[in-house]
Each structure stands twice: as structure tokens, then as C-alpha cells.
Motif scaffolding. Structure first.
Motif, PDB file in Angstrom:
ATOM      1  N   LEU A  82       0.821  -1.203   0.000  1.00 35.12           N
ATOM      2  CA  LEU A  82       0.000   0.000   0.000  1.00 35.12           C
ATOM      3  C   LEU A  82       0.857   1.255   0.000  1.00 35.12           C
ATOM      4  O   LEU A  82       0.479   2.270  -0.592  1.00 35.12           O
ATOM      5  CB  LEU A  82      -0.939   0.007   1.218  1.00 35.12           C
ATOM      6  CG  LEU A  82      -1.925  -1.158   1.306  1.00 35.12           C
ATOM      7  CD1 LEU A  82      -2.791  -1.016   2.553  1.00 35.12           C
ATOM      8  CD2 LEU A  82      -2.795  -1.216   0.050  1.00 35.12           C
ATOM      9  N   ASP A  83       2.004   1.209   0.704  1.00 38.68           N
ATOM     10  CA  ASP A  83       2.931   2.338   0.662  1.00 38.68           C
ATOM     11  C   ASP A  83       4.234   1.880  -0.002  1.00 38.68           C
ATOM     12  O   ASP A  83       4.309   0.793  -0.562  1.00 38.68           O
ATOM     13  CB  ASP A  83       3.182   2.912   2.060  1.00 38.68           C
ATOM     14  CG  ASP A  83       3.772   1.893   3.029  1.00 38.68           C
ATOM     15  OD1 ASP A  83       4.498   0.986   2.572  1.00 38.68           O
ATOM     16  OD2 ASP A  83       3.520   1.999   4.242  1.00 38.68           O
ATOM     17  N   THR A  84       5.231   2.706   0.100  1.00 38.12           N
ATOM     18  CA  THR A  84       6.473   2.403  -0.632  1.00 38.12           C
ATOM     19  C   THR A  84       7.643   2.071   0.281  1.00 38.12           C
ATOM     20  O   THR A  84       8.777   2.004  -0.183  1.00 38.12           O
ATOM     21  CB  THR A  84       6.868   3.612  -1.512  1.00 38.12           C
ATOM     22  OG1 THR A  84       7.100   4.747  -0.662  1.00 38.12           O
ATOM     23  CG2 THR A  84       5.777   3.943  -2.513  1.00 38.12           C
ATOM     24  N   TYR A  85       7.377   1.864   1.580  1.00 41.87           N
ATOM     25  CA  TYR A  85       8.510   1.643   2.474  1.00 41.87           C
ATOM     26  C   TYR A  85       8.304   0.548   3.512  1.00 41.87           C
ATOM     27  O   TYR A  85       9.192   0.327   4.337  1.00 41.87           O
ATOM     28  CB  TYR A  85       8.902   2.953   3.178  1.00 41.87           C
ATOM     29  CG  TYR A  85       7.787   3.645   3.939  1.00 41.87           C
ATOM     30  CD1 TYR A  85       7.525   3.329   5.266  1.00 41.87           C
ATOM     31  CD2 TYR A  85       7.004   4.602   3.323  1.00 41.87           C
ATOM     32  CE1 TYR A  85       6.510   3.969   5.965  1.00 41.87           C
ATOM     33  CE2 TYR A  85       5.984   5.252   4.017  1.00 41.87           C
ATOM     34  CZ  TYR A  85       5.741   4.925   5.333  1.00 41.87           C
ATOM     35  OH  TYR A  85       4.736   5.552   6.023  1.00 41.87           O
ATOM     36  N   HIS A  86       7.168  -0.150   3.530  1.00 41.97           N
ATOM     37  CA  HIS A  86       7.006  -1.269   4.451  1.00 41.97           C
ATOM     38  C   HIS A  86       7.329  -2.592   3.745  1.00 41.97           C
ATOM     39  O   HIS A  86       7.078  -2.747   2.551  1.00 41.97           O
ATOM     40  CB  HIS A  86       5.575  -1.324   5.001  1.00 41.97           C
ATOM     41  CG  HIS A  86       5.362  -0.423   6.180  1.00 41.97           C
ATOM     42  ND1 HIS A  86       4.841   0.842   6.060  1.00 41.97           N
ATOM     43  CD2 HIS A  86       5.620  -0.595   7.499  1.00 41.97           C
ATOM     44  CE1 HIS A  86       4.770   1.412   7.257  1.00 41.97           C
ATOM     45  NE2 HIS A  86       5.249   0.571   8.138  1.00 41.97           N
ATOM     46  N   ASN A 205       8.138  11.358  13.013  1.00 41.64           N
ATOM     47  CA  ASN A 205       7.234  10.422  13.705  1.00 41.64           C
ATOM     48  C   ASN A 205       5.755  10.713  13.471  1.00 41.64           C
ATOM     49  O   ASN A 205       4.896  10.250  14.227  1.00 41.64           O
ATOM     50  CB  ASN A 205       7.504  10.402  15.224  1.00 41.64           C
ATOM     51  CG  ASN A 205       8.751   9.621  15.572  1.00 41.64           C
ATOM     52  OD1 ASN A 205       9.163   8.733  14.839  1.00 41.64           O
ATOM     53  ND2 ASN A 205       9.368   9.947  16.696  1.00 41.64           N
ATOM     54  N   ALA A 206       5.454  11.472  12.399  1.00 38.79           N
ATOM     55  CA  ALA A 206       4.050  11.762  12.088  1.00 38.79           C
ATOM     56  C   ALA A 206       3.445  10.711  11.174  1.00 38.79           C
ATOM     57  O   ALA A 206       2.270  10.786  10.835  1.00 38.79           O
ATOM     58  CB  ALA A 206       3.929  13.145  11.454  1.00 38.79           C
ATOM     59  N   GLY A 207       4.251   9.728  10.753  1.00 40.88           N
ATOM     60  CA  GLY A 207       3.720   8.634   9.945  1.00 40.88           C
ATOM     61  C   GLY A 207       3.494   8.994   8.489  1.00 40.88           C
ATOM     62  O   GLY A 207       2.496   8.572   7.892  1.00 40.88           O
ATOM     63  N   ASN A 208       4.396   9.773   7.902  1.00 42.05           N
ATOM     64  CA  ASN A 208       4.271  10.096   6.485  1.00 42.05           C
ATOM     65  C   ASN A 208       5.512   9.640   5.730  1.00 42.05           C
ATOM     66  O   ASN A 208       6.478   9.170   6.327  1.00 42.05           O
ATOM     67  CB  ASN A 208       4.039  11.604   6.299  1.00 42.05           C
ATOM     68  CG  ASN A 208       5.168  12.435   6.911  1.00 42.05           C
ATOM     69  OD1 ASN A 208       6.335  12.279   6.542  1.00 42.05           O
ATOM     70  ND2 ASN A 208       4.832  13.302   7.861  1.00 42.05           N
ATOM     71  N   SER A 256      10.908   5.763  -3.393  1.00 40.27           N
ATOM     72  CA  SER A 256      10.339   4.484  -2.959  1.00 40.27           C
ATOM     73  C   SER A 256      11.430   3.442  -2.789  1.00 40.27           C
ATOM     74  O   SER A 256      12.345   3.350  -3.616  1.00 40.27           O
ATOM     75  CB  SER A 256       9.325   3.988  -4.002  1.00 40.27           C
ATOM     76  OG  SER A 256       9.009   2.627  -3.800  1.00 40.27           O
ATOM     77  N   ASN A 257      11.326   2.643  -1.721  1.00 41.90           N
ATOM     78  CA  ASN A 257      12.257   1.522  -1.546  1.00 41.90           C
ATOM     79  C   ASN A 257      12.172   0.562  -2.724  1.00 41.90           C
ATOM     80  O   ASN A 257      13.145  -0.116  -3.066  1.00 41.90           O
ATOM     81  CB  ASN A 257      11.921   0.744  -0.270  1.00 41.90           C
ATOM     82  CG  ASN A 257      12.119   1.544   0.988  1.00 41.90           C
ATOM     83  OD1 ASN A 257      12.561   2.683   0.944  1.00 41.90           O
ATOM     84  ND2 ASN A 257      11.795   0.951   2.121  1.00 41.90           N
ATOM     85  N   PHE A 288       2.554  -5.548  -7.807  1.00 43.33           N
ATOM     86  CA  PHE A 288       3.996  -5.685  -8.052  1.00 43.33           C
ATOM     87  C   PHE A 288       4.759  -5.657  -6.732  1.00 43.33           C
ATOM     88  O   PHE A 288       5.641  -6.495  -6.482  1.00 43.33           O
ATOM     89  CB  PHE A 288       4.491  -4.545  -8.951  1.00 43.33           C
ATOM     90  CG  PHE A 288       4.434  -4.828 -10.424  1.00 43.33           C
ATOM     91  CD1 PHE A 288       5.554  -5.254 -11.106  1.00 43.33           C
ATOM     92  CD2 PHE A 288       3.258  -4.652 -11.130  1.00 43.33           C
ATOM     93  CE1 PHE A 288       5.520  -5.508 -12.474  1.00 43.33           C
ATOM     94  CE2 PHE A 288       3.194  -4.900 -12.496  1.00 43.33           C
ATOM     95  CZ  PHE A 288       4.327  -5.325 -13.181  1.00 43.33           C
ATOM     96  N   ARG A 289       4.407  -4.683  -5.869  1.00 35.30           N
ATOM     97  CA  ARG A 289       5.140  -4.523  -4.611  1.00 35.30           C
ATOM     98  C   ARG A 289       4.895  -5.700  -3.658  1.00 35.30           C
ATOM     99  O   ARG A 289       5.828  -6.188  -3.009  1.00 35.30           O
ATOM    100  CB  ARG A 289       4.764  -3.192  -3.958  1.00 35.30           C
ATOM    101  CG  ARG A 289       5.257  -1.975  -4.734  1.00 35.30           C
ATOM    102  CD  ARG A 289       5.142  -0.695  -3.937  1.00 35.30           C
ATOM    103  NE  ARG A 289       3.770  -0.249  -3.748  1.00 35.30           N
ATOM    104  CZ  ARG A 289       3.144   0.629  -4.527  1.00 35.30           C
ATOM    105  NH1 ARG A 289       3.771   1.130  -5.592  1.00 35.30           N
ATOM    106  NH2 ARG A 289       1.910   1.017  -4.249  1.00 35.30           N
ATOM    107  N   VAL A 290       3.648  -6.142  -3.574  1.00 37.77           N
ATOM    108  CA  VAL A 290       3.331  -7.293  -2.718  1.00 37.77           C
ATOM    109  C   VAL A 290       4.082  -8.529  -3.177  1.00 37.77           C
ATOM    110  O   VAL A 290       4.691  -9.251  -2.375  1.00 37.77           O
ATOM    111  CB  VAL A 290       1.806  -7.557  -2.712  1.00 37.77           C
ATOM    112  CG1 VAL A 290       1.499  -8.913  -2.071  1.00 37.77           C
ATOM    113  CG2 VAL A 290       1.071  -6.459  -1.961  1.00 37.77           C
TER     114      VAL A 290
END
Length: 891
Positions: A82-86, A205-208, A256-257, A288-290
Motif C-alpha cells: 500500500l505504501d512504498t517503504y514497508h 514520527n508523524a507517519g508520512n 520508494s524503496n 507488483f510490490r506485494v
């Protein structure tokens, strides 16, 4: 632009130049820590050092650790894609100090590497320090803040304070912990202001995705107890962790990672296999990322020896594979298995850093393909059932949009859809899951099958406090290896009557369970008889040996005792263990050098050996294995042990187990010139002590993994004698000699086959006669041909055959057919065409019949069946069908 390999090596080289020992990554699932499903941090392999129960021959370490986070406190699964870094799988770059340097060096070196070696812009870097915690009675970490201000040239306004949630690191509910200082980077953006970092809503630490954490320096000072309190550790340690994927994206100038060279080759390969392009559609990009993330996790775990299964870490791997496969099918249109074709690309990217992955690439690919094919067979049916569940739920409760948990759980129980996969599919449609219903259904399912193993700590962090390493004498020669006069370090009674007591001694001759070998059993007694302990099992926590069993009397620390191993049990276990080494070597001779150990059980009763091989063994190959092993036993070669350098031992061909963590100095066990393996277990003095060796059987454990079970010594003799007794008894029953038994059985099988042919011919004639009778009984009511018939001459099998033929009698059909089978009443209900339109329902009719006849019954609207228990109630059942159908069709 530096490559991933270059950045990883620069980090390692930087700390090696500052006196750190490079320590290879431990396996991605810890084999000696029962509290963890997967390695989720670089410090896992050093946990015993932090607790004071283990030690190393170095005080500074550095590595890149393979990690997976999919469950528990550190769970990134739902965010992946969903995001680009987890990520679920990631590398953690880390450096450690075990009672050596502390905050100053850790902070200064971190800043120097980031700003001088890698050249990151200082005005974009922010750091956080621990702001204290009133509940724990901990003050602000002024020391760390001062070092940042005075020992580095960071902008002082970029030093921020955060509370326990963000700046006090804990591995779990209990265990080593301490304040930490984190380094974040502002990746900027259109119109961004560097001062935004201090804004708690949009900054650090704002989660962005603008401000991201790069590096965490943890200062291990405390041990969290079971009651939540903190006690100071015996020594102060440093534990740092930097997400490799994140820092690489920064150094390569990517937002993005997933745009770094850790992932782009995988994406290019996916594009070739699916015809889709990354970066053109957000829904496809998530897939693709998943896929890229999950496949990396699966590959390294399988290479380390994990196997997809229905429980524990194997279940997690299966979930990841199926989640990736589902995204591939639904978002990228991949109708055929394709994940296995990505494995060589993953190996090309990671194999240089993690050699086990490169060495086991064929095995990994085989396992992934088999899992993919297995899931593909059920995915289509499961998706159809899922859509049907949504339609029915929406029809019953249009506004709810919550899928009942009990129904949703059937997608797992029947089709293997994990909970997170069901939730993902529901979210994509704007639905939610009834979690309480799912949990209740899962509890019933587990009770009816088997409960998943619990990952529970043998001793709590509080109980471990103050306990040092146990001196092990299990490998000493003679009586010293099985009997020792020692002292009690601590005895812990079980918290409940069902819980075992645990005893820790200063020294112990008991072998602690490890490497597949069971722990020793025996007795511990004081000289005056005031204390005794029956040792039922022996476990290991770091370098601490824990005896598990039942205590009689009390034992204060320092009490003198005699510890004595059950020698007969030890000897039987030794025989099994040495036999596994001979079996491993024989398997390589018979099947090839690709054979690798996947796991084992070595006990006094039997041995089990799991190994990688794409196919099963023939009976001839199994016999060859037995001959090879028994030939070595007959040679009675001496079994020798030696302590050697790890790389030198591997260089001369000594076998090491994939996924096992070894120190630089290793123990080598050799059986003559035939076998040499790295092993810490106990063994016989010479091969002849094994006694006879026989294979009980060989079977598939999972895709690409086989299992052999075998016996040695007295157990093998007893098994052979039992087989002989059974053979003689069977021959006597067949009125034959043992030698003639196979031909006698073959003769009887042919007679039975001929008899069945005759019976089938007669049964077919009965079905044909019943079909003619049924056809003459048909009555047309409102355009539907109906018949309710009791067929006394048919059994259940004949009834089913009749049902198949009866479907062709008319396009609009309603039939209720009854037969007899061993006093019971099998029945069949068919509703076709206009019968369904007029409201007839085969399943509901069958349920009504089961209430009259007893037993059970049910099915779909067009076809249903059941079996009644009372033939006396058939007349009432016939009348019931007539009444039900009469209401719909008239008389």
C-alpha cells in the motif's frame, strides 16, 4: 549511484575498520529461541548476551541480518504494497557493543557514516532522544541529547524529544530494553520547509513518507520483568538497526524503496511474465510490490530450511505465497503459476550476501512452484464461493456489508484462504470481516484438529536475571560425561500443578535439546536426601542449561547435588544420532549431492530424517540405503570429534546444515573416512555400537522435502521380530508358507476382481430395470415430470448410478428415490428445469426427509442426498415428499 551490494559492504567495512567482528546473518527463523516465529531484529542472535546467559569471544559485532516481520508486535504485513517503504522481509544493518563502547561512540559513528562516508545532507537529518517516562520512573536521556549537541555538528534545533512509544525500544512484553535515539531524514517535497520536522502533525514520527526513520541506536540498560518493572542489566550494551532498503532508497535518490536495485530486476521480470508495466496503474503497482516483497521473504525462509505448512512459521510462508499468487491472478491477470520463475532473479539479487540462498535456489524454486500449483487448483473455486457469500449476505442484510466470521472461515478451512487474504479482498470491495465470528470458528476448528504450538519462554526475563552460563560436561569421556557433582544455581517451581518445575545447575552432564536431538533425562539428588529432581527433559537458553521435570523438596542456591543421566536412554539416543549421519551420507551417495538436511528427530525410540529431494525413493533405493548404512556399522569405524575452524572444515567437505548458525570454531563429528558433519550432539564411540539399522518408511513431507523414519539397536530387532510374527500368522491364515504368500494373495485378488465384475454386471442390470420402472412411474404435473419411488432392490451405489441416468428422462424433472443398504435407507432428490422455477428445492426436501428417517441429508437446490436410519419410516417419508411437492405443483 551506488549499488545495493556496494552500500551493504560500505556499512560492514566501516565498522570492521573500527574493531567490529563481522558476524554472518543468522537464519531468518531462530532455532534456539522459542519465543519467536521469525527473526525480526538484528539483535535476536545476541539476545542471550544481553540477558547475561551467553557470551561471545568478541565485544563488537556488525552484520546485515535477514528479518521477517509478519506477526505480533512487529507486524508490517498489512502495510506492504500500500505504501512504498514497508516490507515483510528486510535486511537490518546493525552494529553492537557488548559491554564495550556506549552512547558516545555509537552516536558519533552513526553521524560520521551518514554525513561523511555517504554524504547525506546534514540540514535534512533530524534525531530524536528519549523524553522520559513517568510510569517507569525514567528521566529524559540528557546524555544522548548532550552528545548530539557537543560531539556532532547537527543543527541543535533538529534534536527532538519523544516518549516511551517512540524512543524506548522493547523487543517484546519482557526482556532486554532501553532508551534509543533515532535518526530521521527529511526527503523534502514541493514547497517543503526544513522546520517542518518539529511539527508533530506533519514532521518526524508523524507517519508520512516525507520524514522517515533511517537508523535506531538502542542503549540496552534494562530488563523488563513479568510484572512490568525494570531492572538494570549486568552490563550496558549498544544495539543499532538501520533498514537497508530505506537507506538504499535515499542513497540512490529514490522516493520508494521499491525503486531501488533490490526490487527493479524483480519488477522487470514480472513485466515479462505478465505483460503488465509497473508505474502505470496504482492497483497493479500494489500487486507488483506485494509480489516482490513476499517472494523475497519466502525465498530466504525456504533456503534457511523452513517449509510451507498449515501451522507455525510454515503457515506464515503459505499465507505469503498465497497472498502473492492471489494478487498476481486478480491484479495482473496471471492465470498460470509464475512466482517460481521469479526465484532466480531473487537469488541473483540476494545470493551474493546470503550464500545459502544461492546454493539452494533449485530447491526453493521447486517448493514455490509446488505451492503455487496447489493453491491455483483451489483459488478459482474459492473466489467463486467468496463472491457467492457476499451476494447472499448482501441479500439478507443489505446495509451491513460485514461478512459473518463463521462463513468466512470456511474459505480458510476448505480453500486455504488465510484471514488476512479474506480481509484484503473484503477491503477492496468496501466490506469488513466479523472478527469475533472468525475467531470462534477458528477455535472450534483447532479443537477438532490440533492446536498450534505455543511459542512460550521457558524462563521469564526476571527468572533469568543473575544466572550465568552453565558449564556443560556432556561431551566429557567416561563417567564425567554422564554424572557430575555440582551445585544448584536456582530451582523454579511450576506456576500450576500442570506446569513442570525447572532446575538450573552450575554445571551439568545433561545434553540439552538441540540440532534435532532430544534432551537427556535422569535424576538430580542431594547427598542428605532432602532434595531430588526427576529430569524429564533438558532445554537450552543461550549458554544456560535448564532441566525440566518434577522436584521433591526444596533447593536453595548453592545446594550440593549429584546429577546423573539415564545412561540407557542416552546410549539409545547416541545410536540414533550417529545413524542419522550415516544415513545422510548414504542419501548423498544414492540420490546425489543436492540432498540437504531439512530437519531431524533423534531420540532413544527412533530417528527421523527430513531431506530435500524432488521425488520419492523407490523400494530398491531404500534397500540400498539400508545396505550402505549397515555396511558402515559392520566396519565398526571409530567415531571421532575435533574442534576446527569453520571455513577450513567446510573447505575439506565437512557437511553443514543449511540455515544453522555456527561460530568460527566448530565441532566436527567423523565416522571413519565415510562421514564428517558439523554437530554438537552426542554419539557412539564406534559405528558398531549402533547395532542393526532398518528403515520404517519414506514419504513426502511437503513439496521437495521427503522424510525417512528408521530404528536402531533393540527397537530395530523388535520390529523385525514383529514383522516375522505377522508374516507367519498371515501365511497360516492363507494356508500357505511365508515364501508362497505373495502368489497366494495375488490369486485371491484376481478371484475378488472377477467376482466384482460379475456383481457389477448384475448391478447394471438392476439399475436398468429400475430405470425402466421409474420411467413408467413418471407423472407430469404443471409441466414437471415427477416420481416418488421406493426401490427395494437397489443399494446406495445403484441409487447413484440410477440418478445419473434418470437426469436424461425429462428436461423438467422432480424425483425422490429411496433404496436399501444394510438396514439403512439411502435416498436421492433431483429437481431440474421448471421444478426449480416452481419453488422445489432438493436440499430442503432432503433435510425434511432426514427428520423423518433419522440420519442426515441435504444438498443444493438441484441435487441432494442423504441416508436414513429407519426403514420403517419410508412410507411416511414418501408421503412427506408428495405433500411438499403437492403444495407447489398441485395434485
Amino acid at each position: 549511484m551506488p549499488t545495493a551490494a556496494q552500500v551493504r559492504q560500505q556499512f560492514l567495512d566501516y565498522f570492521v575498520a573500527r574493531g567490529h567482528r563481522f558476524v554472518p546473518s543468522s537464519p531468518v527463523f531462530p532455532k534456539d529461541d522459542a519465543t519467536l516465529l521469525f527473526t525480526n531484529a538484528g539483535m535476536n542472535q545476541f539476545k542471550d548476551v544481553f540477558l547475561g546467559t551467553g557470551k561471545r569471544d568478541y565485544r563488537r559485532a556488525v552484520n546485515s541480518q535477514k528479518c521477517i516481520r509478519v506477526s505480533g508486535k512487529h507486524n508490517d504485513l498489512e502495510e506492504v504494497g500500500l505504501d512504498t517503504y514497508h516490507h515483510t522481509f528486510f535486511e537490518m544493518l546493525g552494529n553492537w557493543s557488548f559491554g564495550d563502547y556506549f552512547k558516545r561512540d555509537a552516536i558519533v559513528w552513526s553521524w560520521e557514516l551518514l554525513t561523511k562516508v555517504w554524504g547525506l545532507p546534514k540540514d535534512r537529518l533530524w534525531v530524536t532522544v528519549f523524553g522520559g517516562d513517568e510510569k517507569d520512573g525514567l528521566p529524559v536521556d540528557e546524555e544522548a541529547a548532550r552528545i548530539w549537541r557537543e560531539e556532532t555538528d547537527i543543527d541543535p534545533t533538529h534534536i527532538l524529544r519523544f516518549g516511551r512509544k517512540d524512543n524506548f525500544w522493547e523487543m517484546g512484553e519482557t526482556g532486554p530494553c532501553g532508551p534509543c535515539t533515532e535518526i530521521h531524514i527529511d526527503r523534502g517535497g514541493p514547497g517543503s520547509n526544513p522546520l517542518d520536522g518539529a511539527d508533530r502533525k506533519i514532521g518526524v514520527n508523524a507517519g508520512n513518507e516525507r520524514f522517515i526513520e533511517l537508523w535506531n541506536n538502542v542503549f540496552m540498560e534494562f530488563n523488563r520483568q513479568d510484572d512490568g518493572s525494570l531492572v538494570r542489566l549486568p552490563a550496558q550494551h549498544v544495539d543499532t538497526g538501520m533498514g537497508f532498503e530505506r537507506v538504499l532508497s535515499v542513497l540512490q535518490g529514490r522516493r520508494s524503496n521499491y525503486d531501488t536495485d533490490l526490487f527493479t530486476p524483480i519488477f522487470r521480470r514480472i513485466e515479462v511474465l505478465t505483460g503488465k508495466t509497473y508505474g502505470t496503474d496504482e492497483r497493479q503497482d500494489i500487486a507488483f510490490r506485494v509480489i516482490g516483497d513476499h517472494l523475497r521473504a519466502v525465498c530466504v525462509a525456504i533456503a534457511d530450511g523452513a517449509t510451507p505448512s498449515n501451522e507455525g512459521r510454515g503457515y506464515v510462508l503459505r499465507r505469503l505465497l498465497r497472498r502473492a499468487a492471489r494478487f498476481g491472478k486478480q491484479s495482473l491477470g496471471a492465470d498460470k503459476p509464475f512466482l517460481f520463475e521469479l526465484v532466480p532473479t531473487v537469488v541473483e539479487i540476494l545470493g551474493g550476501a546470503f550464500p545459502d540462498l544461492a546454493q539452494r535456489s533449485q530447491h526453493v524454486q521447486l517448493v514455490v512452484r509446488a505451492e503455487e500449483e496447489s493453491f491455483g487448483a483451489t483459488l478459482e473455486r474459492g473466489l467463486s464461493v467468496f463472491a457467492d457469500l457476499l451476494r447472499r449476505t448482501e441479500k439478507q442484510t443489505p446495509a451491513a456489508r460485514t461478512l459473518p466470521g463463521a462463513q468466512a472461515f470456511e474459505l480458510y478451512a476448505t480453500y486455504g484462504f488465510p484471514q488476512d487474504l479474506v480481509e484484503q479482498m473484503l477491503r477492496e470491495r468496501g466490506w469488513s470481516l466479523d472478527h469475533a465470528g472468525w475467531d470462534a470458528a477458528q477455535a472450534v476448528h483447532r479443537a477438532a484438529s490440533r492446536v498450534e504450538g505455543a511459542f512460550k519462554q521457558l524462563l521469564s526475563a526476571e527468572q533469568l536475571t543473575g544466572l550465568g552460563a552453565t558449564v556443560s560436561t556432556c561431551h566429557e569421556s567416561g563417567e564425567r560425561g554422564t554424572r557430575a557433582v555440582t551445585r544448584v544455581a536456582r530451582c523454579f517451581p511450576g506456576a500450576t500443578p500442570a506446569e513442570k518445575d525447572r532446575l538450573v545447575l552450575e554445571s551439568s552432564p545433561f545434553y540439552a535439546e538441540s540440532g534435532g536431538q532430544v534432551g537427556d533425562a535422569g535424576h538430580v539428588r542431594s547427598a542428605d536426601g532432602s532434595f531430588s529432581f526427576v529430569v524429564e527433559d533438558t532445554k537450552k537458553l543461550g549458554e544456560l542449561i535448564v532441566h525440566v521435570g518434577k522436584a521433591q523438596g526444596s533447593a536453595a542456591p548453592g545446594l550440593a547435588v549429584t546429577a546423573e543421566v539415564d545412561l540407557e536412554r542416552r546410549d539409545a539416543t547416541r545410536a540414533s544420532h550417529t545413524a542419522t549421519h550415516l544415513l545422510h551420507k548414504a542419501l548423498k551417495q544414492v540420490l546425489g549431492d543436492h540432498v540437504g538436511q531439512q530437519g531431524s528427530y533423534v531420540g532413544p525410540d527412533r530417528l527421523r530424517f527430513d531431506f530435500s529431494n524432488p521425488q520419492g525413493l523407490s523400494p530398491e533405493q531404500v534397500e540400498t540405503l539400508e545396505r550402505l548404512v549397515n555396511a558402515q556399522i559392520a566396519c565398526n569405524s571409530p567415531v571421532a570429534t575435533s574442534i576446527e575452524n569453520l571455513e577450513e572444515a567446510k573447505g575439506r567437505g565437512v557437511v553443514a546444515m543449511f540455515g544453522e548458525k555456527y561460530s568460527e570454531r566448530v565441532r566436527v563429528v567423523s565416522v571413519g573416512e565415510y562421514s564428517a558433519e558439523l554437530c554438537g550432539g552426542t554419539h557412539v564411540r564406534a559405528a558398531g555400537d549402533i547395532g542393526p539399522f532398518i528403515v520404517l518408511g519414506e514419504r513426502a513431507l511437503s513439496a521437495g522435502v521427503r522424510r525417512i523414519e528408521a530404528l536402531t539397536r533393540a527397537a530395530a530387532v523388535e520390529h523385525l521380530q514383529q514383522q516375522r510374527r505377522q508374516l507367519i500368522a498371515a501365511a497360516r491364515l492363507m494356508k500357505s508358507s511365508p515364501e508362497e504368500l505373495p502368489s497366494r494373495i495375488e490369486q485371491l485378488q484376481q478371484q475378488l476382481k472377477d467376482s466384482k465384475k460379475k456383481q457389477a454386471a448384475g448391478g447394471a442390470a438392476d439399475v436398468d430395470a429400475a430405470l425402466a420402472s421409474l420411467q413408467s412411474s413418471l407423472r407430469v404435473r404443471q409441466g414437471v415430470s415427477t416420481a416418488v419411488v421406493d426401490l427395494l432392490d437397489l443399494d446406495g451405489e445403484g441409487l447413484r448410478a440410477l440418478g445419473e441416468k434418470a437426469k436424461g428422462l425429462a428436461p423438467h424433472l422432480a424425483l425422490a428415490l429411496f433404496a436399501r443398504a444394510e438396514g439403512k435407507v439411502p435416498f436421492l432428490v433431483l429437481c431440474e428445469g421448471a421444478a426449480l422455477e416452481r419453488g422445489l428445492h432438493a436440499g430442503q426436501t432432503a433435510q425434511a426427509l432426514s427428520k423423518i428417517l433419522g440420519g442426515g441429508g441435504g444438498g443444493r437446490p438441484n441435487t441432494a442426498q442423504g441416508q436414513g436410519l429407519s426403514s420403517d419410516a419410508v412410507a411416511e417419508a414418501l408421503a412427506k415428499v408428495e405433500a411438499l411437492w403437492g403444495d407447489k405443483l398441485g395434485n
